[in-house]
Design an enzyme around this catalytic site. Structure first.
Site, PDB file in Angstrom:
ATOM      1  N   GLU A   1      -1.652   2.940 -16.870  1.00 29.90           N
ATOM      2  CA  GLU A   1      -3.019   3.458 -16.731  1.00 29.90           C
ATOM      3  C   GLU A   1      -3.134   4.776 -17.466  1.00 29.90           C
ATOM      4  OE1 GLU A   1      -4.297   4.883 -12.866  1.00 29.90           O
ATOM      5  OE2 GLU A   1      -2.241   4.888 -12.118  1.00 29.90           O
TER       6      GLU A   1
ATOM      7  N   ARG B   1      -6.557   4.153   1.743  1.00 26.97           N
ATOM      8  CA  ARG B   1      -5.693   4.602   0.643  1.00 26.97           C
ATOM      9  C   ARG B   1      -5.123   5.984   0.929  1.00 26.97           C
ATOM     10  NH1 ARG B   1      -8.267   4.508  -5.258  1.00 26.97           N
ATOM     11  NH2 ARG B   1      -9.226   6.424  -4.513  1.00 26.97           N
TER      12      ARG B   1
ATOM     13  N   LYS C   1      -2.281   8.652  -4.291  1.00 21.55           N
ATOM     14  CA  LYS C   1      -3.146   9.681  -4.855  1.00 21.55           C
ATOM     15  C   LYS C   1      -2.657  11.030  -4.351  1.00 21.55           C
ATOM     16  CE  LYS C   1      -7.972   9.748  -6.190  1.00 21.55           C
ATOM     17  NZ  LYS C   1      -7.848   9.220  -7.552  1.00 21.55           N
TER      18      LYS C   1
HETATM   19  C1  PLP Z   1      -8.317   8.135  -8.398  1.00 24.01           C
HETATM   20  C2  PLP Z   1      -7.562   7.474  -9.485  1.00 24.01           C
HETATM   21  C3  PLP Z   1      -8.042   6.306 -10.132  1.00 24.01           C
HETATM   22  C4  PLP Z   1      -9.401   5.734  -9.857  1.00 24.01           C
HETATM   23  O1  PLP Z   1      -9.569   5.268  -8.569  1.00 24.01           O
HETATM   24  P1  PLP Z   1     -11.026   5.037  -7.958  1.00 24.01           P
HETATM   25  O2  PLP Z   1     -10.744   4.674  -6.556  1.00 24.01           O
HETATM   26  O3  PLP Z   1     -11.653   3.927  -8.719  1.00 24.01           O
HETATM   27  O4  PLP Z   1     -11.766   6.313  -8.136  1.00 24.01           O
HETATM   28  C5  PLP Z   1      -7.230   5.712 -11.073  1.00 24.01           C
HETATM   29  N1  PLP Z   1      -6.020   6.223 -11.405  1.00 24.01           N
HETATM   30  C6  PLP Z   1      -5.547   7.340 -10.831  1.00 24.01           C
HETATM   31  C7  PLP Z   1      -4.211   7.851 -11.242  1.00 24.01           C
HETATM   32  C8  PLP Z   1      -6.289   7.987  -9.846  1.00 24.01           C
HETATM   33  O5  PLP Z   1      -5.801   9.105  -9.291  1.00 24.01           O
END
Ligand code: PLP
Length: 341
Positions: free
Chosen positions: A220, A82, A184
């Site tokens: 989200e 990722r 991310k």
């Molecule tokens: C990091 C993150 C998540 C959660 O991802 P995980 O891999 O489960 O920790 C969800 N939404 C956003 C916007 C994120 O930055």
């Protein structure tokens, strides 16, 4: 190895400096070998790409002690891939997956004294990140980058018991269609700060962001993916090109199907149908799942039947099964648990 003298159960979620971190630099088209260092300071030119145009991406995972006493991390290979997807979208170099996992392993191993003991509920949060480090003034990608891994101990998420969240439908948008919502990157968080401060000011724990194209579909929150349970026990998660692909959410879907025999579905979810779900939770590394008790859409309240005092029944089963797998109490699927020592 002697553990640090810390009241693990009462740690919060804040930065605590640990002894070691990992640093690798990228220049002339290649990464150097990388080192573990005690130096927690980053010295950059005043015009570094990250400072001017926010060219930075990050990851987040946890190291913890299993029932058997091993220090492990959960699916770090998925964080590696990722981070590379995030880096590619921001025209940054990728880091071979093996190098990423090796850097995480070395950093956690060096800080083994900071990994909380089994049963404390605390974990060592691991933050890998990469940023453009050389001077950039015309808008273009940097030529040099730094990749670092820092760690910080964090307390149990549900201190004092589970408390379902109250969230509001935000008037702000998080991500544009064909934008950067699926990576991310710090930039997605910079612009979410005003929205979260506003939500807190109004008495809410979190924002529910809708798709910015039509403002009718659930996306989200600022840092966690939604998971819903229908009244007949199906686990449903939003499908969208602009949400961050949570590793926790993907793992929970697998657990729902393969361990609990539940039906699962990833599809577009409209705000309109949210009132018909039986349970709602937020998935992410920090909490695994935080139950949502109530969603407020401009004064209109959606109260889930699971209520404001506990996790819904299926949310609880998902939570117990995945945390059981992580802690070594339940057999994990092949490759999920990365043993550090
Ligand atoms: C990091 C993150 C998540 C959660 O991802 P995980 O891999 O489960 O920790 C969800 N939404 C956003 C916007 C994120 O930055």
């Amino acid at each position: 190895m002697e553990k640090k003298n810390i009241d693990w159960a009462n740690l919060g979620f804040g930065y605590v400096k640990t002894d070691y971190r990992y640093v690798s630099n990228y220049a002339d088209g290649k990464w150097d070998e990388g080192v573990i260092t005690e130096d927690d300071k980053v010295v950059l030119n005043e015009c570094a790409g990250v400072l001017q145009y926010a060219q930075t991406v990050f990851e987040g995972l946890k190291a913890y002690t299993t029932e058997k006493g091993q220090i492990v991390t959960f699916r770090p290979d998925l964080n590696a891939s990722r981070m590379n997807d995030s880096a590619a979208r921001l025209e940054m170099p990728t880091l071979p997956e093996g190098r990423f996992v090796d850097a995480v392993t070395k950093t956690v191993k060096a800080n083994a004294a900071w990994v909380p003991p089994y049963g404390s509920g605390a974990t060592l949060y691991v933050r890998p990140y990469m940023f453009g480090s050389n001077p950039v003034i015309g808008v273009k990608p940097a030529d040099e980058y730094q990749f670092r891994v820092l760690t910080t101990p964090v307390g149990p998420y549900f201190k004092g018991g589970v408390k379902p969240l109250t969230i509001c439908v935000s008037d702000f948008d998080r991500a544009a269609p064909h934008g950067t919502g699926h990576i991310k990157a710090g930039l997605n968080y910079a612009m979410s700060l005003h929205a979260i401060v506003t939500a807190h000011h109004n008495g809410f724990d979190e924002n529910m962001y809708l798709d910015s194209g039509t403002r009718t579909k659930v996306e989200e929150t600022g840092g966690a993916n939604f998971l819903f349970v229908t009244k007949d026990g199906k686990v449903v998660t939003p499908k969208s090109g602009s949400i961050l692909p949570s590793i926790t959410r993907r793992s929970l879907i697998y657990v729902a199907k393969e361990y609990l025999g539940l039906e699962t579905e990833e599809r577009e979810i409209t705000l309109e149908e949210v009132k018909d779900f039986a349970e709602c939770g937020l998935c992410g590394t920090a909490a695994v799942i935080s139950p949502v008790g109530k969603i407020v859409d401009h004064g209109k309240e959606i109260c889930f039947p699971s209520g404001m005092t506990e996790m819904g029944e299926i949310t609880r089963k998902l939570y117990d099964t995945l945390t059981g797998i992580q802690m070594g109490r339940i057999e994990a699927p092949e490759g999920w648990i990365h043993v550090i020592e």
